[in-house]
Scaffold this motif. Structure first.
Motif, mmCIF file in Angstrom:
data_model
loop_
_atom_site.group_PDB
_atom_site.id
_atom_site.type_symbol
_atom_site.label_atom_id
_atom_site.label_comp_id
_atom_site.label_asym_id
_atom_site.label_seq_id
_atom_site.Cartn_x
_atom_site.Cartn_y
_atom_site.Cartn_z
ATOM 1 N N GLU A 56 -8.859 -0.801 -5.372
ATOM 2 C CA GLU A 56 -8.435 0.336 -6.178
ATOM 3 C C GLU A 56 -9.072 0.257 -7.555
ATOM 4 O O GLU A 56 -9.298 -0.832 -8.088
ATOM 5 C CB GLU A 56 -6.908 0.372 -6.288
ATOM 6 N N THR A 106 0.514 3.041 -7.161
ATOM 7 C CA THR A 106 -0.612 2.351 -6.543
ATOM 8 C C THR A 106 -0.133 0.970 -6.098
ATOM 9 O O THR A 106 0.922 0.488 -6.520
ATOM 10 C CB THR A 106 -1.786 2.195 -7.508
ATOM 11 N N ARG A 107 -0.908 0.334 -5.248
ATOM 12 C CA ARG A 107 -0.438 -0.924 -4.664
ATOM 13 C C ARG A 107 -0.232 -2.006 -5.727
ATOM 14 O O ARG A 107 0.729 -2.800 -5.631
ATOM 15 C CB ARG A 107 -1.406 -1.399 -3.585
ATOM 16 N N THR A 115 -8.174 4.796 -3.092
ATOM 17 C CA THR A 115 -6.925 4.335 -2.499
ATOM 18 C C THR A 115 -6.962 4.564 -0.995
ATOM 19 O O THR A 115 -7.629 5.478 -0.500
ATOM 20 C CB THR A 115 -5.711 5.058 -3.099
ATOM 21 N N ARG A 149 -8.438 8.404 -6.867
ATOM 22 C CA ARG A 149 -7.614 8.639 -5.682
ATOM 23 C C ARG A 149 -8.391 8.318 -4.411
ATOM 24 O O ARG A 149 -7.833 7.800 -3.434
ATOM 25 C CB ARG A 149 -7.109 10.089 -5.663
ATOM 26 N N ALA A 173 0.815 -1.204 0.000
ATOM 27 C CA ALA A 173 0.000 0.000 0.000
ATOM 28 C C ALA A 173 0.852 1.260 0.000
ATOM 29 O O ALA A 173 0.542 2.243 -0.673
ATOM 30 C CB ALA A 173 -0.941 -0.006 1.212
#
Length: 381
Positions: free
Chosen positions: A44, A51-52, A202, A199, A13
């Motif tokens: 997500e 991003t992860r 997230t 966003r 993350a």
């Protein structure tokens, strides 16, 4: 003691995982073994830089991580690991540390230590009971200017410290053009823009996951203030607000005023800042001068400035860190091999004090009152 340490990762993350894996991959006595992400509260909506999903793919395809598991508990059952790097959502730190402790695996947690002091104390209890190392990493620890500032303050170069100011700000962890260590192409910010809705999906913008700028950036101010002032804090007044990120429920601006027995500190945090404009700091005001850690100029060695009024300015050169203990991988493995004390900012007990400051700031922002650092959770920890 082992000649080689098997390294696992739990959680992608936090994009700092990219730099941390790079550092351990470069260590001659570290072997990347396996990784797994933590389950997000909200899926997500897009895979983009940092991003992860991107972080996990980068570890597998570019950094040499040989295997990924769908479940980190399964990974801990099947893999023999010595160290786990935890870069999960802040709210999942306690569960990860507990799972690792049960298997006797040492843990590196990226800052902040946790979402709350209660969670931090839970993590510490798990580590102590299992006899494992629990280390909290701070990028600040590996900045020569930070060490120079601390040395100057401790030497009395600006007299008694009265106030410490720290400001951290950018357009948010996944904001357009924001760059993070590790994973960049030639160190340049990549052109990409996520929509507000993307966003908001997230964890950074979700309070339940431990998101928000107060935890993300006021943690640095809490660390720096505690380190430079050199005594435990007593009380905090905090305030936070979502000023320009309505698609998430976490704050994008925050501030804390910290009271120490003999000093104060101001910690500012923003995810809506186009440019610092001024030195992010720290700026340390003393009875005999003001110390400023300036923003590093490209291609120039960092310097620390001391202002004494009437145009009297001193510039102090910063020495490189010891070549064998200049990053978290070296420091962690050195600790396991020798038992030598960690750098103060990485120490578990010290980080509980830092977490207590941050926790008081969060509680104050919610209550609208000044909150004591020495609260019930701390006393019962």
């Amino acid at each position: 003691m082992a000649n080689s340490f098997r390294i696992g990762v739990i959680g992608f993350a936090h994009m700092h995982i990219n730099h941390l894996v790079e550092r351990f991959a470069a260590h001659p006595q570290a072997e990347l073994a396996a990784c797994a992400d933590t389950p997000p509260l909200v899926p997500e909506l897009r895979t983009a830089h940092y991003t992860r999903g991107w972080n996990l793919r980068h570890a597998l395809e570019d950094l040499g991580m040989p295997r990924a598991f769908d479940d980190y508990k399964e990974m801990l059952e099947q893999e023999k690991l010595d160290i786990v790097i935890c870069c999960s959502e802040n709210a999942q730190h306690p569960a990860v540390v507990e799972a690792c402790a049960q298997k006797g695996v040492h843990v590196l947690v990226e800052k902040p230590m946790a979402s709350s002091l209660r969670d931090g104390l839970s993590m510490a209890r798990s580590a102590r009971a299992a006899g494992i190392e629990l280390i909290v990493n701070w990028p600040t620890t590996w900045q020569p200017a930070s060490h120079k500032a601390k040395a100057l303050v401790d030497s009395g170069a600006i007299g008694q410290v009265l106030t410490v100011k720290f400001r951290g700000g950018h357009l948010g962890p996944l904001g357009a053009g924001v760059s993070h260590p590790g994973g960049d192409e030639g160190g340049q910010a990549l052109p990409r823009k996520l929509s507000g809705v993307e966003r908001g999906a997230t964890w950074w913008h979700q309070q339940a996951a431990g998101g928000g700028v107060m935890l993300d950036y006021c943690c640095y101010g809490s660390l720096v203030a505690r380190w430079l002032v050199g005594e435990p804090a007593s009380a905090v007044m905090g305030m936070r607000a979502n000023l320009n990120s309505g698609w998430g429920d976490a704050e994008d601006n925050a501030a804390m005023i910290v009271r120490f027995p003999h000093a104060m500190a101001l910690c500012e945090a923003s995810w809506t800042t186009l440019d610092h404009g001024v030195s992010p700091g720290p700026i340390v005001y003393g009875t005999e001068g003001t110390l400023v850690v300036d923003k590093e100029a490209p291609g120039q060695a960092p310097k620390v400035r001391v202002e004494r009024g009437a145009g009297r300015t001193e510039y102090h050169e910063c020495q490189p860190l010891p070549s064998d203990r200049s990053d978290i991988a070296q420091e962690f493995i050195h600790r396991l091999q020798t038992g030598d004390p960690l750098h103060e900012t990485l120490d578990l007990e010290f980080n509980l004090e830092v977490m207590a400051i941050l926790d008081a700031g969060v509680r104050s922002a919610d209550s609208g009152r000044t909150e004591l650092v020495d609260n019930d959770a701390w006393r019962l920890g």
